[in-house]
Design a protein around this motif. Sequence first.
Motif, PDB file in Angstrom:
ATOM      1  N   ALA A 102     -14.307  -4.164  -8.520  1.00  0.00           N
ATOM      2  CA  ALA A 102     -14.116  -3.348  -7.372  1.00  0.00           C
ATOM      3  C   ALA A 102     -13.224  -2.580  -8.333  1.00  0.00           C
ATOM      4  N   GLY A 103     -12.391  -2.875  -9.205  1.00  0.00           N
ATOM      5  CA  GLY A 103     -11.258  -2.315  -9.227  1.00  0.00           C
ATOM      6  C   GLY A 103     -10.269  -2.475  -8.670  1.00  0.00           C
ATOM      7  N   LYS A 104      -9.860  -2.959  -8.082  1.00  0.00           N
ATOM      8  CA  LYS A 104      -8.317  -3.486  -7.566  1.00  0.00           C
ATOM      9  C   LYS A 104      -8.320  -4.345  -7.992  1.00  0.00           C
ATOM     10  N   PRO A 105      -6.278  -4.499  -7.730  1.00  0.00           N
ATOM     11  CA  PRO A 105      -5.530  -6.114  -8.701  1.00  0.00           C
ATOM     12  C   PRO A 105      -6.068  -7.104  -7.708  1.00  0.00           C
ATOM     13  N   ALA A 106      -5.886  -8.000  -8.559  1.00  0.00           N
ATOM     14  CA  ALA A 106      -6.021  -9.192  -7.969  1.00  0.00           C
ATOM     15  C   ALA A 106      -4.662 -10.678  -7.913  1.00  0.00           C
ATOM     16  N   GLY A 107      -4.421 -10.627  -7.295  1.00  0.00           N
ATOM     17  CA  GLY A 107      -3.070 -12.141  -7.163  1.00  0.00           C
ATOM     18  C   GLY A 107      -3.732 -13.610  -6.988  1.00  0.00           C
ATOM     19  N   ILE A 108      -2.565 -14.243  -7.495  1.00  0.00           N
ATOM     20  CA  ILE A 108      -2.887 -15.319  -6.270  1.00  0.00           C
ATOM     21  C   ILE A 108      -1.734 -16.184  -6.077  1.00  0.00           C
ATOM     22  N   PHE A 109      -2.018 -17.090  -5.907  1.00  0.00           N
ATOM     23  CA  PHE A 109      -0.697 -18.486  -5.472  1.00  0.00           C
ATOM     24  C   PHE A 109      -0.928 -19.137  -7.238  1.00  0.00           C
ATOM     25  N   GLY A 110       0.182 -19.214  -7.614  1.00  0.00           N
ATOM     26  CA  GLY A 110      -0.068 -20.027  -8.365  1.00  0.00           C
ATOM     27  C   GLY A 110       0.390 -21.275  -8.737  1.00  0.00           C
TER      28      GLY A 110
END
Length: 251
Positions: free
Chosen positions: A204-212
Motif C-alpha cells: 500500500a506504500g505506507k510505513p509499518a511499525g511494530i512493537f518490538g
Amino acid sequence: MTAFKDRLAAGKPLFGLWQALANNYTAEICARAGFDWLMFDGEHAPNTAQTLLAQLQATAPFPIDAIARVPLADPVAIKQYLDIGFTTLLIPMLDSAQQARDAVAASRYPPVGIRGVASATARATGFGADPAYLRELDSRLTLIVQIESRAALEDIDAIAAVDGVDALFIGPADLSASLGHLGNPGHPEVQAAITHARERIAAAGKPAGIFGLSPEDAQRRVEEGFAFISIGTDIGLLTKGAATLLASVAR
Ligand SMILES: O=C(O)C(=O)C[C@H](O)[C@@H](O)CO
C-alpha cells in the motif's frame, strides 16, 4: 516541527519507547535519552488528559515525536488528545476500513471531519496564537492505526488504503490473542500473520511499525523493513534495572 509522517518518509528507521508509567518525570528522563519517539499510552496505562498533558509539556524541549494512543477510536478522546497538543495519534483495536475512516474524520475539522473547533482555548493552536494550525492541520497530523486482530488482517488492504491513515502499527500481543495464541506472540501463525501484514502495508506504500518484543527482535524488524519500532517500555527498564541491580550485590 516536522510531522512524524514526514520523518517516516525520510526512510531511516525510527526507534521508540513505550511510556506506561503515566508520569511526566520519567517521561522527561526518557526524552533526554535520545529516542526518536515516545508513545504515551492512553489505552493500558492510568493516563488522563491531565497526565498526558504533563508528559507532553515535560518532553516538549526534546527532539522526540510524542505519540499518544487513545483508549479506543473514540471521537471525544481523539479531539481531547489533539486539543492538548498531540499531533501523532495511535488508534488501537481497529478492525475495519470504516473504523479507520471514522478515526480520520474524528481528527479533522468540518467539512471533511467532525472534530469540534476550540481554536482560542486549545493548547494545539497555542491558545489562539497559532491560527495556521487550523489550515495546516492535514500537514501536521500523523494518524497511525493498529493492526492487531484477525478482522483487521482480513481488511488490511482496505484499511491501508484509507486516505488519512499515514502509517500502520502491528500489535503482537493483541494479534496473538485474536488468533487464538494468547500470550504467545512468537507462535508461527502469529509470526506469519505479521509477515503478511508487513507485506500488505508495503504494497500500500505506507510505513509499518511494530512493537518490538526485545532489542534483538527490534533489530530483526529493522532488517525486515519496518519503519518505526518500539524497542522497550519504561516499566520494563525499571523492573529489569531493579532486578539486575539487586542481583549484583551479594545478600
Ligand atoms: O498488542 C500489542 O502488542 C500492542 O499494541 C503493544 C502492547 O499494548 C504493549 O502494551 C506491550 O504489551
